[in-house]
Motif scaffolding. Structure first.
Motif, PDB file in Angstrom:
ATOM      1  N   GLY A 351      19.237  -8.888   2.851  1.00 13.53           N
ATOM      2  CA  GLY A 351      20.493  -8.301   2.404  1.00 13.53           C
ATOM      3  C   GLY A 351      21.275  -9.244   1.509  1.00 13.53           C
ATOM      4  O   GLY A 351      21.828  -8.835   0.479  1.00 13.53           O
ATOM      5  N   LYS A 352      21.319 -10.531   1.887  1.00 14.98           N
ATOM      6  CA  LYS A 352      22.036 -11.517   1.063  1.00 14.98           C
ATOM      7  C   LYS A 352      21.339 -11.705  -0.281  1.00 14.98           C
ATOM      8  O   LYS A 352      21.993 -11.814  -1.329  1.00 14.98           O
ATOM      9  CB  LYS A 352      22.142 -12.843   1.811  1.00 14.98           C
ATOM     10  N   ALA A 353      20.008 -11.752  -0.274  1.00 15.63           N
ATOM     11  CA  ALA A 353      19.263 -11.881  -1.531  1.00 15.63           C
ATOM     12  C   ALA A 353      19.466 -10.646  -2.402  1.00 15.63           C
ATOM     13  O   ALA A 353      19.574 -10.756  -3.639  1.00 15.63           O
ATOM     14  CB  ALA A 353      17.775 -12.084  -1.234  1.00 15.63           C
ATOM     15  N   ALA A 354      19.536  -9.482  -1.775  1.00 19.90           N
ATOM     16  CA  ALA A 354      19.755  -8.240  -2.525  1.00 19.90           C
ATOM     17  C   ALA A 354      21.127  -8.252  -3.192  1.00 19.90           C
ATOM     18  O   ALA A 354      21.273  -7.859  -4.358  1.00 19.90           O
ATOM     19  CB  ALA A 354      19.620  -7.045  -1.589  1.00 19.90           C
ATOM     20  N   ARG A 355      22.141  -8.719  -2.460  1.00 17.06           N
ATOM     21  CA  ARG A 355      23.488  -8.780  -3.036  1.00 17.06           C
ATOM     22  C   ARG A 355      23.532  -9.738  -4.224  1.00 17.06           C
ATOM     23  O   ARG A 355      24.152  -9.442  -5.253  1.00 17.06           O
ATOM     24  CB  ARG A 355      24.485  -9.234  -1.973  1.00 17.06           C
ATOM     25  N   GLU A 356      22.872 -10.891  -4.097  1.00 15.52           N
ATOM     26  CA  GLU A 356      22.853 -11.860  -5.198  1.00 15.52           C
ATOM     27  C   GLU A 356      22.164 -11.278  -6.429  1.00 15.52           C
ATOM     28  O   GLU A 356      22.602 -11.498  -7.567  1.00 15.52           O
ATOM     29  CB  GLU A 356      22.154 -13.144  -4.751  1.00 15.52           C
ATOM     30  N   ARG A 357      21.090 -10.544  -6.224  1.00 15.66           N
ATOM     31  CA  ARG A 357      20.406  -9.945  -7.380  1.00 15.66           C
ATOM     32  C   ARG A 357      21.235  -8.830  -7.988  1.00 15.66           C
ATOM     33  O   ARG A 357      21.300  -8.680  -9.219  1.00 15.66           O
ATOM     34  CB  ARG A 357      19.026  -9.406  -6.982  1.00 15.66           C
ATOM     35  N   ALA A 358      21.883  -8.029  -7.152  1.00 17.11           N
ATOM     36  CA  ALA A 358      22.710  -6.937  -7.671  1.00 17.11           C
ATOM     37  C   ALA A 358      23.835  -7.458  -8.544  1.00 17.11           C
ATOM     38  O   ALA A 358      24.286  -6.773  -9.473  1.00 17.11           O
ATOM     39  CB  ALA A 358      23.269  -6.112  -6.513  1.00 17.11           C
ATOM     40  N   ALA A 359      24.297  -8.683  -8.264  1.00 13.17           N
ATOM     41  CA  ALA A 359      25.383  -9.270  -9.051  1.00 13.17           C
ATOM     42  C   ALA A 359      24.970  -9.501 -10.501  1.00 13.17           C
ATOM     43  O   ALA A 359      25.823  -9.679 -11.374  1.00 13.17           O
ATOM     44  CB  ALA A 359      25.836 -10.574  -8.420  1.00 13.17           C
ATOM     45  N   GLN A 360      23.666  -9.508 -10.776  1.00 10.05           N
ATOM     46  CA  GLN A 360      23.177  -9.693 -12.139  1.00 10.05           C
ATOM     47  C   GLN A 360      23.271  -8.409 -12.960  1.00 10.05           C
ATOM     48  O   GLN A 360      23.115  -8.448 -14.185  1.00 10.05           O
ATOM     49  CB  GLN A 360      21.720 -10.157 -12.116  1.00 10.05           C
ATOM     50  N   PHE A 361      23.503  -7.283 -12.297  1.00  7.09           N
ATOM     51  CA  PHE A 361      23.520  -5.991 -12.969  1.00  7.09           C
ATOM     52  C   PHE A 361      24.907  -5.367 -12.826  1.00  7.09           C
ATOM     53  O   PHE A 361      25.278  -4.904 -11.749  1.00  7.09           O
ATOM     54  CB  PHE A 361      22.458  -5.061 -12.371  1.00  7.09           C
ATOM     55  N   ARG A 362      25.658  -5.377 -13.921  1.00 11.68           N
ATOM     56  CA  ARG A 362      26.984  -4.775 -13.947  1.00 11.68           C
ATOM     57  C   ARG A 362      27.073  -3.844 -15.149  1.00 11.68           C
ATOM     58  O   ARG A 362      26.439  -4.066 -16.184  1.00 11.68           O
ATOM     59  CB  ARG A 362      28.073  -5.847 -14.022  1.00 11.68           C
ATOM     60  N   TRP A 363      27.878  -2.807 -15.006  1.00 16.69           N
ATOM     61  CA  TRP A 363      27.933  -1.783 -16.052  1.00 16.69           C
ATOM     62  C   TRP A 363      28.448  -2.322 -17.383  1.00 16.69           C
ATOM     63  O   TRP A 363      28.012  -1.867 -18.450  1.00 16.69           O
ATOM     64  CB  TRP A 363      28.786  -0.606 -15.593  1.00 16.69           C
ATOM     65  N   ASP A 364      29.352  -3.292 -17.360  1.00  9.55           N
ATOM     66  CA  ASP A 364      29.852  -3.810 -18.635  1.00  9.55           C
ATOM     67  C   ASP A 364      28.738  -4.505 -19.413  1.00  9.55           C
ATOM     68  O   ASP A 364      28.680  -4.423 -20.651  1.00  9.55           O
ATOM     69  CB  ASP A 364      31.049  -4.745 -18.425  1.00  9.55           C
ATOM     70  N   ARG A 365      27.836  -5.155 -18.705  1.00  7.30           N
ATOM     71  CA  ARG A 365      26.671  -5.773 -19.357  1.00  7.30           C
ATOM     72  C   ARG A 365      25.749  -4.702 -19.924  1.00  7.30           C
ATOM     73  O   ARG A 365      25.227  -4.840 -21.037  1.00  7.30           O
ATOM     74  CB  ARG A 365      25.926  -6.648 -18.341  1.00  7.30           C
ATOM     75  N   THR A 366      25.533  -3.631 -19.179  1.00 13.14           N
ATOM     76  CA  THR A 366      24.705  -2.524 -19.654  1.00 13.14           C
ATOM     77  C   THR A 366      25.271  -1.933 -20.939  1.00 13.14           C
ATOM     78  O   THR A 366      24.537  -1.668 -21.899  1.00 13.14           O
ATOM     79  CB  THR A 366      24.612  -1.436 -18.568  1.00 13.14           C
ATOM     80  N   VAL A 367      26.582  -1.721 -20.961  1.00 11.17           N
ATOM     81  CA  VAL A 367      27.233  -1.140 -22.139  1.00 11.17           C
ATOM     82  C   VAL A 367      27.088  -2.055 -23.349  1.00 11.17           C
ATOM     83  O   VAL A 367      26.788  -1.605 -24.457  1.00 11.17           O
ATOM     84  CB  VAL A 367      28.722  -0.841 -21.846  1.00 11.17           C
ATOM     85  N   ARG A 368      27.287  -3.355 -23.159  1.00 12.40           N
ATOM     86  CA  ARG A 368      27.157  -4.293 -24.275  1.00 12.40           C
ATOM     87  C   ARG A 368      25.739  -4.312 -24.830  1.00 12.40           C
ATOM     88  O   ARG A 368      25.529  -4.329 -26.052  1.00 12.40           O
ATOM     89  CB  ARG A 368      27.555  -5.708 -23.828  1.00 12.40           C
ATOM     90  N   GLN A 369      24.746  -4.291 -23.948  1.00 10.87           N
ATOM     91  CA  GLN A 369      23.358  -4.294 -24.405  1.00 10.87           C
ATOM     92  C   GLN A 369      23.026  -3.007 -25.154  1.00 10.87           C
ATOM     93  O   GLN A 369      22.367  -3.042 -26.197  1.00 10.87           O
ATOM     94  CB  GLN A 369      22.417  -4.474 -23.215  1.00 10.87           C
TER      95      GLN A 369
END
Length: 383
Positions: A351-369
């Motif tokens: 669960g902790k590893a999943a949370r850390e990985r999820a932090a790499q994916f945010r919608w503002d980054r998706t929009v910029r890309q």
């Protein structure tokens, strides 16, 4: 005699400084052509992705329109209905001409049935692909409808390789990019832009008893019927409850198959989904294929690991053995389900590893890309 200096090693004189090429300006007027609006009862991950892109681009100053089938809801960007859920495919061109008129970039969202926009839109077009439906056609149209499955498959493949042959394609995962290459799309025309996830806010409490959650539209390829069969093998070992979140054409049949300890919630609010993902011991994802598996990342942001099958999309969103487990078959899925339920320490670490990985994916980054790819698509277009 002076020594010859190869041209590849010559440097520019001081009077001619080198400057990096200027980035192309992103298109101002962007139209998304998609099957549904997010408020459609059948909306899913694809509709959420389009909404996040449209909303994010609007906040960056773009004029965004969503042209879709079915009802059109009020948003900060313009939403226009082109007709019914299926008729709008035939009316897309006339609806675009009548209600939109022109744009700097048309984004065709290809989710099986194509609009063939490059054949009628005289301007830059970008294709957004969640997943290629190669094997899903026969799952959706079996038996006497098999000819329709073959036609749909061929049409989809031709649309992606032929109609889009001059355009860039955005894939939501490496699996989708691989599937596009497998049907003949050139590698240099594919760009990968991952889905994002919202910052989840304060955590709700974890359930005291074993709670397992599956989230998604209730359609054939999500394979909730398989999950219900496996539950009969798992329940005597783990106990607890299995909660199925979502609705769809399969719901009535699935409810008849469900045994003890199973609850169908239908659609829930974002607040209730947040509570359930926080409370769950595991997210279960038995789908046959996904573009990415957005709910995996949503669960990960709440420190909830996933058990899924090792299939396209889910093998991108789940890191096997770190943020969850990818099963190679039904028995290994049931075994992983039981093992993680009985090992609280392993669930906590995942669960902790999943949370850390999820932090790499945010919608503002998706929009910029996505915005960068949109600018590239416009720059590279030639009439």
């Amino acid at each position: 005699m002076p020594q010859h200096v190869p041209s590849t090693l010559r440097t520019a004189p001081p009077s001619a400084p080198q400057h990096p090429p200027a980035l192309p300006p992103p298109p101002r007027r962007i139209v998304f052509l998609a099957h549904r609006d997010l408020d459609n009862p059948s909306a899913g991950g694809s509709e959420l992705l389009v909404d996040k892109l449209a909303d994010g681009l609007t906040r960056l100053g773009h004029q965004v329109t969503l042209l879709c089938g079915g009802p059109a809801s009020f948003r900060d960007y313009r939403v226009v209905s082109a007709g019914g859920p299926y008729g709008h495919y035939l009316r897309a061109r006339s609806a675009f001409t009548r209600q939109v008129g022109d744009c700097d970039l048309l984004v065709e969202v290809c989710n099986g049935m194509p609009y063939l926009a490059p054949l009628w839109h005289r301007g830059p077009t970008l294709c957004l692909v969640n997943h290629v439906h190669t094997d899903l056609w026969k799952m959706r149209f079996g038996g006497p409808l098999a000819p329709a499955a073959r036609i749909g498959r061929r049409l989809e493949h031709w649309a992606l390789t032929g109609a889009q042959q001059r355009n860039l394609l955005v894939a939501v995962s490496s699996s989708t990019a691989h599937a596009l290459r497998a049907i003949g799309v050139e590698r240099d025309r594919i760009r990968v832009v991952h889905n994002g996830v919202e910052e989840p806010g304060p955590r709700a409490e974890r359930s005291a008893e074993p709670l397992f959650v599956a989230v998604g539209r209730l359609v054939e390829y999500k394979r909730i019927d398989l999950l219900l069969r496996l539950w009969e093998r798992v329940r005597p070992v783990t106990g607890g409850r299995l909660v199925i979140v979502g609705d769809g054409p399969e719901r009535e049949r699935l409810e008849r198959l469900a045994g003890p300890g199973v609850e169908f919630t239908g659609y829930v609010t974002e607040a209730e989904k947040h509570r359930l993902l926080c409370a769950a011991w595991l997210l279960l994802h038995p789908s046959a294929v996904e573009g990415w598996g957005l709910v995996v990342t949503e669960a990960a942001a709440r420190e909830t690991p996933s058990v899924a099958f090792d299939v396209p999309g889910l093998k991108d969103s789940v890191v096997d053995g770190e943020t969850g487990i990818l099963a190679r078959g039904e028995s290994s899925f049931a075994a992983a389900w039981c093992a993680l339920t009985l090992s609280g320490r392993q669930r906590e670490l995942m669960g902790k590893a999943a949370r850390e990985r999820a932090a790499q994916f945010r919608w503002d980054r998706t929009v910029r890309q996505f915005r960068a790819v949109a600018a590239e698509a416009v720059k590279g277009w030639a009439p």
